[in-house]
Design an enzyme around this catalytic site. Structure first.
Site, PDB file in Angstrom:
ATOM      1  N   THR A 164       0.846  -1.198   0.000  1.00  0.00           N
ATOM      2  CA  THR A 164       0.000   0.000   0.000  1.00  0.00           C
ATOM      3  C   THR A 164       0.884   1.251   0.000  1.00  0.00           C
ATOM      4  OG1 THR A 164      -1.696  -1.201   1.214  1.00  0.00           O
ATOM      5  CG2 THR A 164      -1.826   1.219   1.283  1.00  0.00           C
ATOM      6  N   GLU A 364      -3.312  -7.637   6.657  1.00  0.00           N
ATOM      7  CA  GLU A 364      -3.065  -7.489   8.107  1.00  0.00           C
ATOM      8  C   GLU A 364      -3.409  -8.775   8.860  1.00  0.00           C
ATOM      9  OE1 GLU A 364      -1.643  -5.376   9.801  1.00  0.00           O
ATOM     10  OE2 GLU A 364      -1.585  -3.528   8.637  1.00  0.00           O
TER      11      GLU A 364
HETATM   12  P1  TGC Z   1       5.575 -15.994  16.506  1.00  0.00           P
HETATM   13  O1  TGC Z   1       6.510 -16.975  17.138  1.00  0.00           O
HETATM   14  O2  TGC Z   1       4.139 -16.146  16.759  1.00  0.00           O
HETATM   15  O3  TGC Z   1       6.003 -14.518  16.934  1.00  0.00           O
HETATM   16  C1  TGC Z   1       7.336 -14.060  16.970  1.00  0.00           C
HETATM   17  C2  TGC Z   1       7.440 -13.075  18.138  1.00  0.00           C
HETATM   18  O4  TGC Z   1       6.549 -11.973  17.938  1.00  0.00           O
HETATM   19  C3  TGC Z   1       5.555 -11.928  18.992  1.00  0.00           C
HETATM   20  N1  TGC Z   1       4.282 -11.591  18.319  1.00  0.00           N
HETATM   21  C4  TGC Z   1       3.733 -10.377  18.361  1.00  0.00           C
HETATM   22  N2  TGC Z   1       4.056  -9.260  19.014  1.00  0.00           N
HETATM   23  C5  TGC Z   1       3.265  -8.179  18.850  1.00  0.00           C
HETATM   24  N3  TGC Z   1       2.181  -8.180  18.056  1.00  0.00           N
HETATM   25  C6  TGC Z   1       1.836  -9.290  17.373  1.00  0.00           C
HETATM   26  N4  TGC Z   1       0.762  -9.266  16.568  1.00  0.00           N
HETATM   27  C7  TGC Z   1       2.610 -10.452  17.511  1.00  0.00           C
HETATM   28  N5  TGC Z   1       2.547 -11.695  16.993  1.00  0.00           N
HETATM   29  C8  TGC Z   1       3.575 -12.377  17.492  1.00  0.00           C
HETATM   30  C9  TGC Z   1       5.572 -13.302  19.615  1.00  0.00           C
HETATM   31  O5  TGC Z   1       5.152 -13.245  20.974  1.00  0.00           O
HETATM   32  C10 TGC Z   1       7.035 -13.669  19.483  1.00  0.00           C
HETATM   33  O6  TGC Z   1       7.750 -12.947  20.470  1.00  0.00           O
HETATM   34  P2  TGC Z   1       9.096 -13.536  21.106  1.00  0.00           P
HETATM   35  O7  TGC Z   1       9.522 -12.500  22.084  1.00  0.00           O
HETATM   36  O8  TGC Z   1       8.675 -14.842  21.747  1.00  0.00           O
HETATM   37  O9  TGC Z   1      10.058 -13.742  19.993  1.00  0.00           O
HETATM   38  O10 TGC Z   1       5.904 -15.952  14.947  1.00  0.00           O
HETATM   39  P3  TGC Z   1       5.424 -16.908  13.778  1.00  0.00           P
HETATM   40  O11 TGC Z   1       6.489 -16.919  12.731  1.00  0.00           O
HETATM   41  O12 TGC Z   1       4.965 -18.226  14.351  1.00  0.00           O
HETATM   42  O13 TGC Z   1       4.203 -16.110  13.120  1.00  0.00           O
HETATM   43  C11 TGC Z   1       3.044 -15.997  13.733  1.00  0.00           C
HETATM   44  C12 TGC Z   1       1.959 -15.325  12.827  1.00  0.00           C
HETATM   45  C13 TGC Z   1       1.441 -16.280  11.782  1.00  0.00           C
HETATM   46  C14 TGC Z   1       0.852 -14.988  13.783  1.00  0.00           C
HETATM   47  C15 TGC Z   1       2.493 -14.057  12.155  1.00  0.00           C
HETATM   48  O14 TGC Z   1       3.464 -14.383  11.229  1.00  0.00           O
HETATM   49  C16 TGC Z   1       1.421 -13.251  11.476  1.00  0.00           C
HETATM   50  O15 TGC Z   1       0.783 -12.417  12.130  1.00  0.00           O
HETATM   51  N6  TGC Z   1       1.189 -13.441  10.149  1.00  0.00           N
HETATM   52  C17 TGC Z   1       0.298 -12.602   9.359  1.00  0.00           C
HETATM   53  C18 TGC Z   1       1.107 -11.660   8.499  1.00  0.00           C
HETATM   54  C19 TGC Z   1       0.446 -10.348   8.291  1.00  0.00           C
HETATM   55  O16 TGC Z   1      -0.484  -9.959   8.977  1.00  0.00           O
HETATM   56  N7  TGC Z   1       0.959  -9.576   7.352  1.00  0.00           N
HETATM   57  C20 TGC Z   1       0.493  -8.242   7.140  1.00  0.00           C
HETATM   58  C21 TGC Z   1       1.416  -7.483   6.215  1.00  0.00           C
HETATM   59  S1  TGC Z   1       1.218  -5.735   6.285  1.00  0.00           S
HETATM   60  C22 TGC Z   1      -0.273  -5.454   5.616  1.00  0.00           C
HETATM   61  O17 TGC Z   1      -1.026  -6.286   5.288  1.00  0.00           O
HETATM   62  C23 TGC Z   1      -0.599  -4.022   5.465  1.00  0.00           C
HETATM   63  S2  TGC Z   1      -2.123  -3.697   4.810  1.00  0.00           S
HETATM   64  C24 TGC Z   1      -2.068  -2.066   5.080  1.00  0.00           C
HETATM   65  C25 TGC Z   1      -3.258  -1.289   4.809  1.00  0.00           C
HETATM   66  O18 TGC Z   1      -3.421  -0.904   3.640  1.00  0.00           O
HETATM   67  O19 TGC Z   1      -3.999  -0.978   5.780  1.00  0.00           O
HETATM   68  P1  FAD Z   2      -1.439 -16.646   1.780  1.00  0.00           P
HETATM   69  O1  FAD Z   2      -0.616 -16.507   3.011  1.00  0.00           O
HETATM   70  O2  FAD Z   2      -0.833 -17.327   0.624  1.00  0.00           O
HETATM   71  O3  FAD Z   2      -2.806 -17.347   2.154  1.00  0.00           O
HETATM   72  C1  FAD Z   2      -3.693 -17.879   1.148  1.00  0.00           C
HETATM   73  C2  FAD Z   2      -4.884 -18.516   1.854  1.00  0.00           C
HETATM   74  O4  FAD Z   2      -4.434 -19.591   2.707  1.00  0.00           O
HETATM   75  C3  FAD Z   2      -5.623 -17.548   2.778  1.00  0.00           C
HETATM   76  O5  FAD Z   2      -6.996 -17.831   2.749  1.00  0.00           O
HETATM   77  C4  FAD Z   2      -5.070 -17.868   4.161  1.00  0.00           C
HETATM   78  O6  FAD Z   2      -5.979 -17.573   5.212  1.00  0.00           O
HETATM   79  C5  FAD Z   2      -4.850 -19.379   4.044  1.00  0.00           C
HETATM   80  N1  FAD Z   2      -3.782 -19.849   4.942  1.00  0.00           N
HETATM   81  C6  FAD Z   2      -2.477 -19.479   4.924  1.00  0.00           C
HETATM   82  N2  FAD Z   2      -1.798 -20.133   5.895  1.00  0.00           N
HETATM   83  C7  FAD Z   2      -2.706 -20.922   6.526  1.00  0.00           C
HETATM   84  C8  FAD Z   2      -2.633 -21.825   7.631  1.00  0.00           C
HETATM   85  N3  FAD Z   2      -1.484 -22.057   8.272  1.00  0.00           N
HETATM   86  N4  FAD Z   2      -3.761 -22.462   7.992  1.00  0.00           N
HETATM   87  C9  FAD Z   2      -4.944 -22.226   7.363  1.00  0.00           C
HETATM   88  N5  FAD Z   2      -5.083 -21.390   6.317  1.00  0.00           N
HETATM   89  C10 FAD Z   2      -3.967 -20.747   5.911  1.00  0.00           C
HETATM   90  N6  FAD Z   2       1.549  -6.358   2.842  1.00  0.00           N
HETATM   91  C11 FAD Z   2       2.539  -5.522   3.282  1.00  0.00           C
HETATM   92  O7  FAD Z   2       3.584  -5.973   3.736  1.00  0.00           O
HETATM   93  N7  FAD Z   2       2.377  -4.172   3.210  1.00  0.00           N
HETATM   94  C12 FAD Z   2       1.270  -3.592   2.700  1.00  0.00           C
HETATM   95  O8  FAD Z   2       1.162  -2.363   2.677  1.00  0.00           O
HETATM   96  C13 FAD Z   2       0.213  -4.441   2.223  1.00  0.00           C
HETATM   97  N8  FAD Z   2      -0.887  -3.897   1.638  1.00  0.00           N
HETATM   98  C14 FAD Z   2      -1.787  -4.725   1.029  1.00  0.00           C
HETATM   99  C15 FAD Z   2      -2.799  -4.149   0.253  1.00  0.00           C
HETATM  100  C16 FAD Z   2      -3.690  -4.969  -0.447  1.00  0.00           C
HETATM  101  C17 FAD Z   2      -4.709  -4.344  -1.343  1.00  0.00           C
HETATM  102  C18 FAD Z   2      -3.591  -6.383  -0.312  1.00  0.00           C
HETATM  103  C19 FAD Z   2      -4.561  -7.287  -1.017  1.00  0.00           C
HETATM  104  C20 FAD Z   2      -2.601  -6.938   0.463  1.00  0.00           C
HETATM  105  C21 FAD Z   2      -1.676  -6.137   1.125  1.00  0.00           C
HETATM  106  N9  FAD Z   2      -0.582  -6.678   1.839  1.00  0.00           N
HETATM  107  C22 FAD Z   2       0.408  -5.844   2.310  1.00  0.00           C
HETATM  108  C23 FAD Z   2      -0.379  -8.122   1.867  1.00  0.00           C
HETATM  109  C24 FAD Z   2      -1.265  -8.875   2.870  1.00  0.00           C
HETATM  110  O9  FAD Z   2      -0.843  -8.651   4.172  1.00  0.00           O
HETATM  111  C25 FAD Z   2      -1.211 -10.361   2.518  1.00  0.00           C
HETATM  112  O10 FAD Z   2      -1.926 -10.510   1.316  1.00  0.00           O
HETATM  113  C26 FAD Z   2      -1.808 -11.233   3.612  1.00  0.00           C
HETATM  114  O11 FAD Z   2      -0.968 -11.241   4.762  1.00  0.00           O
HETATM  115  C27 FAD Z   2      -2.038 -12.680   3.152  1.00  0.00           C
HETATM  116  O12 FAD Z   2      -0.945 -13.193   2.482  1.00  0.00           O
HETATM  117  P2  FAD Z   2      -1.122 -13.908   1.033  1.00  0.00           P
HETATM  118  O13 FAD Z   2      -1.956 -13.018   0.197  1.00  0.00           O
HETATM  119  O14 FAD Z   2       0.232 -14.277   0.556  1.00  0.00           O
HETATM  120  O15 FAD Z   2      -1.964 -15.197   1.326  1.00  0.00           O
END
Ligand code: TGC
Ligand code: FAD
Length: 384
Positions: A164, A364
């Site tokens: 984004t 997110e």
């Molecule tokens: P895991 O072992 O669970 O965690 C590593 C360390 O981090 C701590 N932790 C957190 N701390 C603060 N906030 C959180 N949400 C946290 N989640 C975990 C955890 O306690 C640990 O700490 P420490 O001290 O023990 O090392 O790590 P994992 O590799 O097993 O991953 C866990 C998982 C799957 C939950 C994490 O990878 C995850 O949240 N995945 C989702 C990725 C995601 O949300 N990506 C978003 C990309 S940015 C985006 O989408 C922007 S959109 C922007 C917009 O337009 O609004």
């Molecule tokens: P995947 O991780 O490949 O997942 C695919 C499907 O599998 C999903 O339904 C998911 O729920 C499911 N899945 C995955 N793992 C598991 C599991 N272990 N068990 C069960 N189901 C599972 N990212 C940034 O870093 N910065 C940004 O600014 C940002 N902006 C974005 C803006 C837009 C418009 C969009 C669409 C995405 C953006 N993202 C950004 C990325 C976003 O955070 C990722 O798309 C999101 O985290 C999911 O990752 P993925 O799309 O690779 O899906």
């Protein structure tokens, strides 16, 4: 405006004043043009400064660094009103405040804070946050972007996907693994040689928001560009907690806009000689929408209290993000249904909000990932 449980009474006068100011701004400036901009796939270049002038960027950060120093509840209300305009508008502000200003504030050096935060707060500079990659979305620990230490600085190589604000940004917060495999954060100025942002155009969601792919090809930065206090996955995940908090509030604005649009329509649209709002099926839909909206408002309010008290846990944010986004999406879909054929046009809001909320349900942390985060918390068992 819809407030069935008089939650308004729980806010302080300052929080209500902030909310009302943003509401007026959004209803006058954003709502009238949102459909057209969404169709054109355009985020106006002048909006960052417009938001900055009103204190909407990083508003919960201290005034010392250009923030507005408002409570987290007021910050949530800002996100709610922005998203009543369009989820892409809230996305812009979420990224700027929670994913760019917050990591600089939390993990940056004093020099980095003084240099970047006031300009980002005013909208004079725009930022983006690069965590996700083509093959690393839900599992960011598997990222392949690398930061090699060289000649006292760093050389970055890799690709970030779905970013984004990527093409609007002056600075990108880039997360990369160092030679030891530890995740580090870097502030990369987007005019640095080797840095390229390519806009992703073919979107049927979040069209008003700029989304890009970032390429880092031997991008050289000095050690001053590294966020000195960020090491490990925990650092970017902490930033995500801030942004997810804003989303849990923000989507209530989109849901409210859809509910109110559907209610208005149901009262004047006639079928079989009576307003459709006089039919039990339509009333049931409206009541379901209002119920989930009200529950979401209470969840967000309590989350805000916990955040203001400094006791909020990230798993509570996951529960709120997961619940509020999915219900907002369902409310938008229900609204679209009530609007019949007119509901598929951009002259109404429901289809635009519904399409946007498909993204919000995914980014997110997807709905599934938040299920697993809360599931791990309550069982102690990892199911990723
Ligand atoms: P895991 O072992 O669970 O965690 C590593 C360390 O981090 C701590 N932790 C957190 N701390 C603060 N906030 C959180 N949400 C946290 N989640 C975990 C955890 O306690 C640990 O700490 P420490 O001290 O023990 O090392 O790590 P994992 O590799 O097993 O991953 C866990 C998982 C799957 C939950 C994490 O990878 C995850 O949240 N995945 C989702 C990725 C995601 O949300 N990506 C978003 C990309 S940015 C985006 O989408 C922007 S959109 C922007 C917009 O337009 O609004
Ligand atoms: P995947 O991780 O490949 O997942 C695919 C499907 O599998 C999903 O339904 C998911 O729920 C499911 N899945 C995955 N793992 C598991 C599991 N272990 N068990 C069960 N189901 C599972 N990212 C940034 O870093 N910065 C940004 O600014 C940002 N902006 C974005 C803006 C837009 C418009 C969009 C669409 C995405 C953006 N993202 C950004 C990325 C976003 O955070 C990722 O798309 C999101 O985290 C999911 O990752 P993925 O799309 O690779 O899906």
């Amino acid at each position: 405006m819809t407030d069935f449980f008089r939650i308004d009474e729980l806010f302080t006068p300052e929080e209500r004043a902030v909310r009302d100011m943003v509401r007026e701004f959004v209803q006058e400036t954003i709502v009238p043009v949102a459909g057209r901009l969404w169709e054109q796939g355009e985020f106006p270049k002048e909006w960052p400064r417009l938001f900055g002038e009103r204190g909407l960027l990083g508003a919960n950060l201290p005034e010392e660094y250009g923030g507005a120093g408002v409570s987290n509840i007021a910050y949530g209300l800002i996100m709610q009103e922005l998203e009543a305009g369009d989820s892409g508008v809230r996305s812009f502000a979420s990224v700027q405040g929670a994913l760019v200003m917050y990591p600089i504030y939390k993990f940056g050096s004093e020099e980095q804070k003084r240099h970047w935060l006031p300009r980002l707060a005013k909208g004079e500079a725009v930022g983006c946050f690069g965590l996700t990659e083509t093959s690393a979305g839900s599992d960011p620990a598997s990222m392949t972007t690398r930061a090699r230490k060289q000649d006292g600085g760093w050389v970055l190589n890799g690709t970030k996907m779905w970013i984004t604000n990527g093409n609007l940004a002056d600075v990108a917060v880039i997360w990369a693994k160092d030679d030891d495999g530890d995740i580090r954060g870097f502030l990369v100025e987007t005019d640095t040689p080797g840095f390229t942002a390519v806009e992703i155009k073919e979107k049927a969601s979040m069209r008003l928001s700029n989304t890009s792919q970032l390429f880092l090809d031997n991008v050289r930065v000095s050690d001053d560009a590294r966020l000195p206090n960020a090491k490990g996955l925990r650092a970017p995940l902490e930033c995500l907690t801030q942004a997810r908090y804003g989303i849990a509030w923000g989507v209530l604005g989109a849901a409210r806009a859809c509910y109110e649009e559907a209610l208005r329509y149901a009262l004047h649209r006639e079928s079989f000689g009576r307003p459709i709002g006089a039919r039990q099926i339509i009333q049931e839909r409206l009541v379901d929408m209002l119920t989930e909206l009200t529950k979401g408002q209470l969840v967000a309010y309590r989350l805000g209290q916990l955040k203001d008290a400094g006791t909020m846990h990230y798993t509570q944010v996951s529960l709120a993000k997961r619940n509020n986004v999915r219900h907002a999406l369902n409310i938008a879909r229900q609204a679209r249904t009530i609007l019949g054929a007119y509901g598929i046009t951009l002259g109404h809001q429901a289809i635009r909000h519904a399409a946007n909320l498909e993204t919000v349900d995914t980014y997110e942390g997807t709905y599934d990932i938040h299920t697993l985060i809360v599931g791990r918390e309550i069982t102690g068992l990892e199911a990723f």
